[in-house]
Design a protein around this motif. Structure first.
Motif, PDB file in Angstrom:
ATOM      1  N   LEU A  34      27.143 -62.914  67.501  1.00  0.00           N
ATOM      2  CA  LEU A  34      26.129 -62.489  66.540  1.00  0.00           C
ATOM      3  C   LEU A  34      25.004 -63.510  66.595  1.00  0.00           C
ATOM      4  N   SER A  35      23.928 -63.107  67.202  1.00  0.00           N
ATOM      5  CA  SER A  35      22.845 -64.034  67.508  1.00  0.00           C
ATOM      6  C   SER A  35      22.211 -64.620  66.256  1.00  0.00           C
ATOM      7  N   GLU A  36      21.979 -63.776  65.257  1.00  0.00           N
ATOM      8  CA  GLU A  36      21.318 -64.268  64.046  1.00  0.00           C
ATOM      9  C   GLU A  36      22.190 -65.258  63.300  1.00  0.00           C
ATOM     10  N   LYS A  37      23.458 -64.920  63.169  1.00  0.00           N
ATOM     11  CA  LYS A  37      24.384 -65.787  62.417  1.00  0.00           C
ATOM     12  C   LYS A  37      24.956 -66.896  63.288  1.00  0.00           C
ATOM     13  N   GLU A  38      24.755 -66.770  64.586  1.00  0.00           N
ATOM     14  CA  GLU A  38      25.282 -67.753  65.540  1.00  0.00           C
ATOM     15  C   GLU A  38      26.792 -67.898  65.396  1.00  0.00           C
ATOM     16  N   LEU A  39      27.453 -66.761  65.406  1.00  0.00           N
ATOM     17  CA  LEU A  39      28.907 -66.717  65.265  1.00  0.00           C
ATOM     18  C   LEU A  39      29.522 -65.884  66.385  1.00  0.00           C
ATOM     19  N   PHE A  40      30.741 -66.256  66.730  1.00  0.00           N
ATOM     20  CA  PHE A  40      31.544 -65.426  67.631  1.00  0.00           C
ATOM     21  C   PHE A  40      32.606 -64.696  66.817  1.00  0.00           C
ATOM     22  N   LYS A  70      33.493 -59.781  82.852  1.00  0.00           N
ATOM     23  CA  LYS A  70      33.194 -58.754  83.842  1.00  0.00           C
ATOM     24  C   LYS A  70      32.052 -57.854  83.363  1.00  0.00           C
ATOM     25  N   HIS A  71      32.094 -57.544  82.093  1.00  0.00           N
ATOM     26  CA  HIS A  71      31.111 -56.606  81.554  1.00  0.00           C
ATOM     27  C   HIS A  71      30.488 -57.167  80.281  1.00  0.00           C
ATOM     28  N   GLY A  72      29.399 -56.551  79.888  1.00  0.00           N
ATOM     29  CA  GLY A  72      28.770 -56.985  78.651  1.00  0.00           C
ATOM     30  C   GLY A  72      27.640 -56.073  78.240  1.00  0.00           C
ATOM     31  N   GLU A  73      27.199 -56.310  77.047  1.00  0.00           N
ATOM     32  CA  GLU A  73      26.027 -55.604  76.532  1.00  0.00           C
ATOM     33  C   GLU A  73      25.142 -56.623  75.845  1.00  0.00           C
ATOM     34  N   MET A  74      23.866 -56.461  76.039  1.00  0.00           N
ATOM     35  CA  MET A  74      22.910 -57.279  75.296  1.00  0.00           C
ATOM     36  C   MET A  74      22.002 -56.340  74.527  1.00  0.00           C
ATOM     37  N   PHE A  75      21.967 -56.542  73.233  1.00  0.00           N
ATOM     38  CA  PHE A  75      21.196 -55.623  72.397  1.00  0.00           C
ATOM     39  C   PHE A  75      19.738 -56.051  72.369  1.00  0.00           C
ATOM     40  N   LYS A  88      19.461 -57.387  67.218  1.00  0.00           N
ATOM     41  CA  LYS A  88      18.741 -57.743  68.441  1.00  0.00           C
ATOM     42  C   LYS A  88      19.245 -59.088  68.987  1.00  0.00           C
ATOM     43  N   ASN A  89      19.426 -59.124  70.282  1.00  0.00           N
ATOM     44  CA  ASN A  89      19.898 -60.315  71.014  1.00  0.00           C
ATOM     45  C   ASN A  89      21.393 -60.585  70.844  1.00  0.00           C
ATOM     46  N   ASP A  90      22.098 -59.722  70.137  1.00  0.00           N
ATOM     47  CA  ASP A  90      23.558 -59.859  70.095  1.00  0.00           C
ATOM     48  C   ASP A  90      24.131 -59.603  71.482  1.00  0.00           C
TER      49      ASP A  90
END
Lengths: 236, 214
Positions: free
Chosen positions: B155-161, B112-117, B128-130
């Motif tokens: 976590l965009s850099e680490k490619e982890l959830f 429903k909601h989210g944030e993109m850094f 950035k991009n998280d």
């Protein structure tokens, strides 16, 4: 008519230092049954499984194949007719997702219960391809044979399913097998000296039916809980 | 019927919007009737409220594509994206995100909601991009794993959830029609969800096809 012969043979392990006792149980188990008494090897890793762990559970998969699962801290695994409790469990499925290539449980201690069977040890490993189960670290297996309680103890107890479906128990280290109740022809060898036949091997089930190397855990008349709790206390 | 989605990189949208903001000046920031600008929202989406926002920019039908080199690593769509004047985070509604591996998509998410850094945020421990998604997050992997979780951080850099905010519930098909389920207090996993760790009070079942729970 029961046709059960119990032999206890001496066998040295690779190091030659420890004495191993081999309990060869040749029975008239029903066709297809993998039992010694009620001991069922095929209960490990077969059928539906429920698990719980207070720590972590790790799954590694590739495509839709589960490659490995690792369970940590206060692990409980319930399978058909079997409950396993331990602190660390590694589960590697075979080509079939509900059978295993390896099941390894580590301690505090490992407790396994089947109907009529209780086992306590520090390390438990099941190798289905070799049809082998290894209980290591002050292992105690209590099981019902022909309706009567029996106990096998040892530093390591290896249970191997033979081609004819019977199970072979190999124990190493200071070991005892109390299969006195209801069986004839029991003989024991400890440290190379045979004491044959075992006292009371005709089903009396009395306390004096003790193998020579028996300690307080090996009495066939000792309550099961007392035995398993003692073993648990000795484990870290 | 869904409306057509503009295929414009987020950077371009933000650049244009920030330019508009600069032209309008600080006094125009609170006006909600200007095209492309909305007043400060009182909505608090999930874990998205940590900084005081004085001016907002709302973009409808957002599609943001994140690249690493020339490869697309993720695509984020949202019905609305609201950006504060510092442009450090885009607050999203009705989010659909797709994470890609080198060949194809690996994981899809809806929330429903989210944030993109849009910038690193040390105080939020985000880069950035998280992505931080919340509000009934639904995840599915290419292998058929499905999961619901209250909130998840990619976590965009680490490619982890990494999940937070409540128990996850996972269903994973395995060979021959069997199904593995798991639930726990939180989890971490790689972007393909093939290396998955459930944490604390984890329980579940492995049920062969046609079998019942033990």
């Amino acid at each position: 008519m029961m046709n059960l012969i119990v032999r206890i043979l001496t066998k040295t392990v690779c190091s030659g230092a420890a004495l191993a006792l081999s309990l060869l149980v040749c029975g008239t188990a029903p066709a297809g049954a993998q039992t010694a008494g009620n001991f069922k090897m095929d209960a490990f890793g077969s059928g539906p499984m429920h698990y719980e762990a207070s720590g972590t559970v790790y799954f590694e998969s590739k495509g839709q194949k589960l490659i490995k699962a690792i369970f940590k801290d206060n692990v409980l695994m319930k399978m058909q007719n079997m409950t396993l409790r331990c602190d660390n469990l590694v589960f590697i499925p075979s080509t079939s997702p509900t059978s295993v290539t390896l099941l390894r449980a580590l301690g505090n201690p490992v407790k396994i219960e089947q109907e009529g069977v209780k086992a306590v040890c520090k390390k438990f490993e099941y190798f289905p391809e070799q049809k082998k189960t290894v209980f290591s670290g002050d292992a105690v297996i209590e099981m019902m044979l022909e309706g009567k309680p029996n106990t096998v103890t040892g530093k390591t107890i290896t249970v191997i399913q033979m081609p004819d479906g019977t199970l072979q128990f190999l124990t190493s280290g200071p070991s005892t097998g109390n299969l006195s109740s209801g069986f004839s022809g029991v003989s024991t060898k400890t440290e190379g000296q045979e004491k044959s036949p075992g006292k009371g091997g005709t089903g009396s089930g009395k306390k004096d039916n003790k193998p020579a190397a028996e300690d307080s855990r090996t009495s066939g008349t000792a309550p099961l809980e007392k035995i398993t709790d003692k073993a648990a206390d000795e484990n870290p | 019927m869904s409306s057509p989605v503009p295929q414009i990189p987020l950077k371009a949208i933000l650049g244009a919007c920030l330019g508009i903001l600069a032209l309008l000046g600080a006094g125009c920031g609170s006006s909600s009737d200007r095209s492309g600008l909305s007043g400060q929202s009182d909505r608090s989406p999930g874990a998205a409220q940590s900084t005081e926002r004085t001016s907002w920019l709302t973009v409808k039908n957002l599609r943001a594509t994140v690249y690493r080199g020339t490869s697309v690593t993720s695509v984020v769509r949202a019905a609305t994206a609201t950006v504060d004047q510092n442009a450090d985070v885009a607050v999203l509604d009705s989010v659909e995100a797709t994470i890609f591996d080198q060949e194809d998509w690996s994981t899809r998410l809806k929330s429903k909601h989210g944030e993109m850094f849009l910038k690193d945020s040390p105080e939020r421990k985000c880069s950035k991009n998280d992505l931080v998604l919340s509000g009934g997050v639904f995840m599915e992997s290419k292998q058929g794993l499905t999961m619901t979780v209250p909130s998840v951080h990619y976590l965009s850099e680490k490619e982890l959830f990494v999940s937070s905010g409540g128990r996850y519930n996972l269903q994973m098909p395995v060979e021959n029609g069997s199904c593995l389920s798991s639930s726990g207090d939180w989890f971490d996993a790689n972007k393909e969800l093939t290396n998955f760790t459930g944490h604390r009070n984890v329980r579940g079942d492995l049920i062969p096809e046609g079998s019942k729970k033990p």
